[in-house]
Design a protein around this motif. Structure first.
Motif, short mmCIF file in Angstrom:
data_model
loop_
_atom_site.label_atom_id
_atom_site.label_comp_id
_atom_site.label_asym_id
_atom_site.label_seq_id
_atom_site.Cartn_x
_atom_site.Cartn_y
_atom_site.Cartn_z
N MET A 1 -12.90 112.86 58.49
CA MET A 1 -13.93 112.76 59.53
C MET A 1 -14.95 111.68 59.18
O MET A 1 -15.40 110.93 60.06
CB MET A 1 -14.62 114.11 59.71
CG MET A 1 -13.73 115.18 60.30
SD MET A 1 -14.50 116.82 60.26
CE MET A 1 -15.82 116.60 61.45
N ALA B 1 -14.40 108.99 57.39
CA ALA B 1 -13.73 107.70 57.59
C ALA B 1 -13.67 107.34 59.07
O ALA B 1 -13.87 106.18 59.45
CB ALA B 1 -12.33 107.74 56.99
N ALA B 2 -13.41 108.34 59.93
CA ALA B 2 -13.37 108.10 61.37
C ALA B 2 -14.74 107.66 61.89
O ALA B 2 -14.85 106.71 62.67
CB ALA B 2 -12.91 109.36 62.09
N ARG B 3 -15.79 108.34 61.43
CA ARG B 3 -17.14 107.97 61.86
C ARG B 3 -17.49 106.56 61.38
O ARG B 3 -18.09 105.77 62.13
CB ARG B 3 -18.15 108.98 61.32
CG ARG B 3 -19.60 108.63 61.69
CD ARG B 3 -20.59 109.66 61.22
NE ARG B 3 -20.50 110.87 62.02
CZ ARG B 3 -19.95 112.00 61.61
NH1 ARG B 3 -19.45 112.09 60.39
NH2 ARG B 3 -19.90 113.05 62.39
N ARG B 4 -17.12 106.23 60.17
CA ARG B 4 -17.42 104.90 59.64
C ARG B 4 -16.76 103.82 60.51
O ARG B 4 -17.40 102.83 60.88
CB ARG B 4 -16.95 104.77 58.19
CG ARG B 4 -17.16 103.39 57.59
CD ARG B 4 -16.60 103.30 56.18
NE ARG B 4 -15.20 103.65 56.11
CZ ARG B 4 -14.20 102.86 56.49
NH1 ARG B 4 -14.46 101.65 56.97
NH2 ARG B 4 -12.95 103.26 56.38
N ARG B 5 -15.48 104.01 60.84
CA ARG B 5 -14.78 103.00 61.66
C ARG B 5 -15.43 102.86 63.03
O ARG B 5 -15.64 101.74 63.53
CB ARG B 5 -13.30 103.37 61.81
CG ARG B 5 -12.49 103.22 60.53
CD ARG B 5 -11.00 103.36 60.83
NE ARG B 5 -10.65 104.69 61.31
CZ ARG B 5 -10.24 105.71 60.55
NH1 ARG B 5 -10.15 105.53 59.23
NH2 ARG B 5 -9.94 106.87 61.07
N PHE B 6 -15.77 103.99 63.65
CA PHE B 6 -16.34 103.96 65.00
C PHE B 6 -17.71 103.30 65.00
O PHE B 6 -18.00 102.44 65.83
CB PHE B 6 -16.44 105.39 65.55
CG PHE B 6 -16.92 105.45 66.97
CD1 PHE B 6 -16.03 105.34 68.03
CD2 PHE B 6 -18.28 105.61 67.25
CE1 PHE B 6 -16.48 105.39 69.34
CE2 PHE B 6 -18.73 105.66 68.56
CZ PHE B 6 -17.83 105.55 69.61
N GLU C 1 -6.57 104.63 68.31
CA GLU C 1 -7.33 104.94 67.11
C GLU C 1 -8.83 105.13 67.37
O GLU C 1 -9.41 106.13 66.92
CB GLU C 1 -7.13 103.87 66.04
CG GLU C 1 -7.86 104.22 64.73
CD GLU C 1 -7.66 103.19 63.64
OE1 GLU C 1 -7.05 103.52 62.62
OE2 GLU C 1 -8.13 102.05 63.81
N PRO C 2 -9.52 104.21 68.08
CA PRO C 2 -10.95 104.44 68.30
C PRO C 2 -11.24 105.69 69.12
O PRO C 2 -12.26 106.34 68.93
CB PRO C 2 -11.42 103.17 69.01
CG PRO C 2 -10.20 102.51 69.52
CD PRO C 2 -9.10 102.88 68.59
N ASP D 1 -10.91 108.43 66.67
CA ASP D 1 -12.07 108.41 65.77
C ASP D 1 -13.28 109.04 66.43
O ASP D 1 -14.02 109.82 65.80
CB ASP D 1 -12.39 106.97 65.35
CG ASP D 1 -11.40 106.41 64.34
OD1 ASP D 1 -10.66 107.21 63.74
OD2 ASP D 1 -11.38 105.18 64.16
N ALA E 1 -12.92 112.74 66.53
CA ALA E 1 -13.01 113.32 65.19
C ALA E 1 -14.44 113.42 64.69
O ALA E 1 -14.75 114.28 63.87
CB ALA E 1 -12.17 112.51 64.21
N MET E 2 -15.34 112.56 65.19
CA MET E 2 -16.72 112.55 64.69
C MET E 2 -17.66 113.40 65.55
O MET E 2 -18.87 113.42 65.30
CB MET E 2 -17.24 111.12 64.60
CG MET E 2 -17.32 110.39 65.91
SD MET E 2 -17.99 108.71 65.73
CE MET E 2 -19.74 109.02 66.01
#
Length: 283
Positions: free
Chosen positions: A60, A62-67, A240-241, A244, A247-248
């Motif tokens: 979670m 990692a998903a927040r970081r990417r978004f 993916e986004p 993400d 997930a966040m």
């Protein structure tokens, strides 16, 4: 402008001030908390945990970081940063806590905005999150701040030591926020508005709940300073986004399996960002 670590931590076991020395934070009673090699400290006693590994998981985070690094919430970060610095003297130090800091995005954005200004105070930054994975990720990216695994319910912070507290899409604990803020300090909150991510919610839920009525009353210990609404559109391209984003948010666990499947089948999604920024002053 410079950024420094926040030093006014308190022992989570007895509330006494902590002093940093020899690679650890220690109180007068002899309690000692080692500083991890990445730079953060764990100040969440076992008795304050609700599970073995509370908070966001590694995936979670990692998903927040990417978004967030894709810039979708940068207008929110910019509005928060402006509010933090508004009215602050360029002389002296401004201490700021992000309560529920995640992987540190908003504190990094604050530091960058202050760095770009000709006259800005020295920032003393503290990030607290109950997720060790979030704090670990934050500590790897920003070395000048102090990063702590802890809980908003029992902040390991000395009383009346902060000028600003941020609670962004988080879980406010107003008595604790009032305790750690200096008189005249500000609590800045970002909360979802009625249309926030409505398009996603309409896909994953059978029906969208009506918005809650706004409570204009200030919490005990605070007076209402000001507020503003931020509303804009974003477009996500690719699975993916979208994954993400889901997930966040709390929607990942609230949605049914069928709702999550419908979201997983999407390849693009246009969304409304609708949030309320509220500023409250500690009496």
């Amino acid at each position: 402008m410079s950024t420094t670590s926040f030093e006014a931590l308190a022992c989570p076991l007895d509330g006494d001030p902590l002093q940093r020395r020899d690679g650890a934070w220690r109180c007068a009673a002899g309690h000692s908390f080692d500083i991890a090699r990445q730079g953060y400290v764990h100040l969440l006693p076992v008795q304050n945990k609700r599970s073995r590994d509370p908070g966001d998981s590694k995936a979670m985070v990692a998903a927040r970081r990417r978004f967030l690094e894709a810039g979708h919430y940068r207008p929110i970060a910019e509005a928060v940063s402006r509010a933090v610095l508004e009215g602050a003297s360029a002389v002296g130090t401004l201490s700021c806590l992000d309560a529920g800091c995640g992987e540190g995005f908003y504190l990094r954005e604050l530091a960058e905005l202050a760095e770009s200004q000709d006259e800005a105070p020295t920032l003393s930054l503290l990030g607290v999150d109950i997720s060790k994975w979030a704090v670990l990720a934050a500590a790897k990216r920003e070395k000048a701040a102090t990063w702590v695994v802890g809980t908003n319910a029992h902040l390991p912070v000395q009383s009346e030591s902060l000028d600003r507290v941020l609670c962004l899409f988080g879980f406010p604990v107003y008595p604790e926020f009032a305790r750690v803020l200096k008189p005249g300090g500000e609590l800045l909150m970002v909360e979802a508005g009625p249309d926030h991510l409505r398009e996603l919610r309409e896909i994953i839920y059978p029906s969208v709940k009506p918005p809650r009525e706004d409570d204009e009353a200030a919490p005990e210990g605070f007076t209402r300073h000001s507020g503003e609404t931020l509303r804009y559109a974003i477009a996500l391209e690719g699975a993916e986004p979208i994954a993400d984003l889901l997930a966040m948010t709390p929607h990942l666990h609230r949605a049914s399996a069928e709702g999550r499947e419908r979201a997983a089948a999407l390849t693009s999604l246009a969304l409304t960002v609708d949030v309320r920024l509220t500023r409250l002053v500690r009496k």
